[in-house]
Design a protein around this motif. Sequence first.
Motif, PDB file in Angstrom:
ATOM      1  N   THR A   1      -3.658 -39.606  19.998  1.00 57.84           N
ATOM      2  CA  THR A   1      -2.858 -40.316  20.996  1.00 57.84           C
ATOM      3  C   THR A   1      -1.475 -40.631  20.465  1.00 57.84           C
ATOM      4  N   VAL A   2      -1.386 -41.110  19.237  1.00 58.17           N
ATOM      5  CA  VAL A   2      -0.082 -41.420  18.637  1.00 58.17           C
ATOM      6  C   VAL A   2       0.750 -40.154  18.513  1.00 58.17           C
ATOM      7  N   THR A   3       0.137 -39.059  18.110  1.00 60.52           N
ATOM      8  CA  THR A   3       0.865 -37.788  17.970  1.00 60.52           C
ATOM      9  C   THR A   3       1.394 -37.316  19.319  1.00 60.52           C
ATOM     10  N   ILE A   4       0.584 -37.381  20.341  1.00 58.27           N
ATOM     11  CA  ILE A   4       1.007 -36.916  21.669  1.00 58.27           C
ATOM     12  C   ILE A   4       2.109 -37.822  22.220  1.00 58.27           C
ATOM     13  N   LEU A   5       1.944 -39.142  22.062  1.00 56.04           N
ATOM     14  CA  LEU A   5       2.977 -40.056  22.539  1.00 56.04           C
ATOM     15  C   LEU A   5       4.289 -39.843  21.798  1.00 56.04           C
ATOM     16  N   PHE A   6       4.214 -39.636  20.478  1.00 54.00           N
ATOM     17  CA  PHE A   6       5.423 -39.361  19.710  1.00 54.00           C
ATOM     18  C   PHE A   6       6.060 -38.053  20.171  1.00 54.00           C
ATOM     19  N   TRP A   7       5.243 -37.036  20.378  1.00 58.26           N
ATOM     20  CA  TRP A   7       5.727 -35.724  20.831  1.00 58.26           C
ATOM     21  C   TRP A   7       6.463 -35.849  22.164  1.00 58.26           C
ATOM     22  N   ILE A   8       5.833 -36.510  23.125  1.00 60.48           N
ATOM     23  CA  ILE A   8       6.432 -36.657  24.453  1.00 60.48           C
ATOM     24  C   ILE A   8       7.676 -37.540  24.376  1.00 60.48           C
ATOM     25  N   GLY A   9       7.549 -38.648  23.634  1.00 62.13           N
ATOM     26  CA  GLY A   9       8.706 -39.541  23.495  1.00 62.13           C
ATOM     27  C   GLY A   9       9.886 -38.850  22.833  1.00 62.13           C
ATOM     28  N   TRP A  10       9.635 -38.091  21.793  1.00 59.80           N
ATOM     29  CA  TRP A  10      10.707 -37.384  21.088  1.00 59.80           C
ATOM     30  C   TRP A  10      11.372 -36.374  22.025  1.00 59.80           C
ATOM     31  N   ASN A  11      10.581 -35.625  22.755  1.00 58.56           N
ATOM     32  CA  ASN A  11      11.139 -34.578  23.603  1.00 58.56           C
ATOM     33  C   ASN A  11      11.756 -35.111  24.893  1.00 58.56           C
ATOM     34  N   ILE A  12      11.563 -36.375  25.192  1.00 58.91           N
ATOM     35  CA  ILE A  12      12.227 -36.974  26.352  1.00 58.91           C
ATOM     36  C   ILE A  12      13.475 -37.739  25.929  1.00 58.91           C
TER      37      ILE A  12
ATOM     38  N   LEU B   1      18.074 -31.806  19.519  1.00 60.71           N
ATOM     39  CA  LEU B   1      16.910 -31.984  18.639  1.00 60.71           C
ATOM     40  C   LEU B   1      15.584 -31.816  19.362  1.00 60.71           C
ATOM     41  N   ARG B   2      15.588 -31.650  20.658  1.00 58.23           N
ATOM     42  CA  ARG B   2      14.347 -31.461  21.404  1.00 58.23           C
ATOM     43  C   ARG B   2      13.802 -30.052  21.153  1.00 58.23           C
ATOM     44  N   PHE B   3      12.530 -29.934  20.931  1.00 62.35           N
ATOM     45  CA  PHE B   3      11.934 -28.616  20.672  1.00 62.35           C
ATOM     46  C   PHE B   3      10.941 -28.204  21.745  1.00 62.35           C
ATOM     47  N   ASP B   4      10.610 -29.116  22.691  1.00 61.66           N
ATOM     48  CA  ASP B   4       9.656 -28.790  23.758  1.00 61.66           C
ATOM     49  C   ASP B   4      10.107 -29.550  25.014  1.00 61.66           C
ATOM     50  N   GLN B   5      10.689 -28.829  25.957  1.00 57.45           N
ATOM     51  CA  GLN B   5      11.236 -29.464  27.166  1.00 57.45           C
ATOM     52  C   GLN B   5      10.128 -29.945  28.077  1.00 57.45           C
TER      53      GLN B   5
END
Length: 192
Positions: free
Chosen positions: A79-90, A96-100
């Motif tokens: 959950t932390v990884t997914i939230l960080f992933w989504i938060g980073w890419n938003i 610096l975004r790697f997944d739109q």
Amino acid sequence: MPRDDRSTDDRRPRSSTTDKRRRTSDERRVFRGAARLDIPRDWRRTFVPRPTYDADAFGRLSERIARFLGTGQFLVYMTVTILFWIGWNIFAPSSLRFDQYPFIFLTLALSLQASYAAPLILLAQNRQEARDRVQYERDRDVDSRTRADMEFLAREMASLRMAVGEVATRDFLRSELRSLLTDLDSREDDRV
């Protein structure tokens, strides 16, 4: 002349201990097997060593992974990884975004994780099923032995009850002795 039943290796003169230490285990196996006619030679082992595969080690690893995948700790990490992933890419700068937004790479990563987790979990379940089957067979054997022992003890108890029924008890002996005493007393009274 007595027959020598020792193998050829046992009859061969022993070399010094330093020579034995220098040989590898494969060389010793080939050296021992070379003189015996009942063991086929495996020439490929002498030229090219085969890689070995320990299926049990892989099974233990899969069980550890499957055990970890079923914990709350894994769910928190995921959950932390997914939230960080989504938060980073938003919220990160666009350079610096790697997944739109549709998060295709995140979907691919989660699908890859699921495609590896499912067979590992199934392998762990199969190993557990095999252990359960062995334990079930042991329990069944113990149960059958226990049942046989109980039947034997029941037969022994029945035979002891029958034997005790045939044995003269203390009260029976006392009553018989009293009746004999009264008979003897009555005979003495008749003589007098």
